[in-house]
Design a protein around this motif. Structure first.
Motif: not given
Length: 176
Positions: A85-94, A99-106, A130-137
């Protein structure tokens, strides 16, 4: 059908637990290598995907020890189901992150929206340095067309499949 001993069922749980623990450990070590050695910094979604590994590694170790010592089958099955269940949930999050990286959804506004409050105008340049913003998309690294989030989908599904195999193989003893 060949006869099998109760030890075969424990061995399936043991093999699954060891394999999952090894895969999870190597994957998490790889993530830290990318971050600490290659300076590919994780975004917020990347960090959240690591939580499953922080659960799966110690649980897999405990499960392997329990299986090696002949723990009751319900304990082994429960541990394997929790890992699945933990790994399936993680697969869903990944998958969501991919999808965010590919621009499929926000994605979440914390790591895909505009930069927020940077403080007063007087120290703006100092804060920007001093700030490095790491964007999820924005993908920082790809190999064979997949980002690290994409590989995490595959790795998490593999671990879930191994946990399911171990649980099914262990549970079949009830059917004999």
């Amino acid at each position: 059908m060949a006869n099998s001993s109760p030890r075969d069922d424990v061995d399936a749980a043991l093999v699954a637990a060891i394999a999952i623990t090894g895969i999870a450990t190597v994957t998490l070590a790889g993530a830290w290598f990318f971050q600490l050695v290659l300076d590919i910094r994780p975004c917020q979604l990347c960090l959240e995907q690591r939580y499953a590994y922080y659960v799966v590694i110690p649980l897999g170790l405990l499960l392997a020890l329990a299986a090696a010592r002949g723990a009751p089958r319900p304990v082994l099955l429960t541990g394997l189901v929790v890992i699945a269940l933990a790994t399936l949930g993680n697969a869903g999050l990944a998958t969501y992150h991919s999808g965010v990286e590919w621009g499929l959804w926000k994605g979440p506004t914390e790591c895909t929206g505009p930069v927020g409050d940077l403080g007063s105008a007087g120290n703006l340049l100092q804060r920007l340095d001093s700030v490095k913003v790491v964007r999820c998309d924005e993908v920082q690294w790809r190999f064979l067309g997949l980002s690290l989030a994409g590989y995490n989908v595959l790795i998490s599904l593999l671990m879930a499949a191994i946990a399911a195999w171990g649980a099914i193989r262990s549970a079949r003893r009830d059917l004999r």
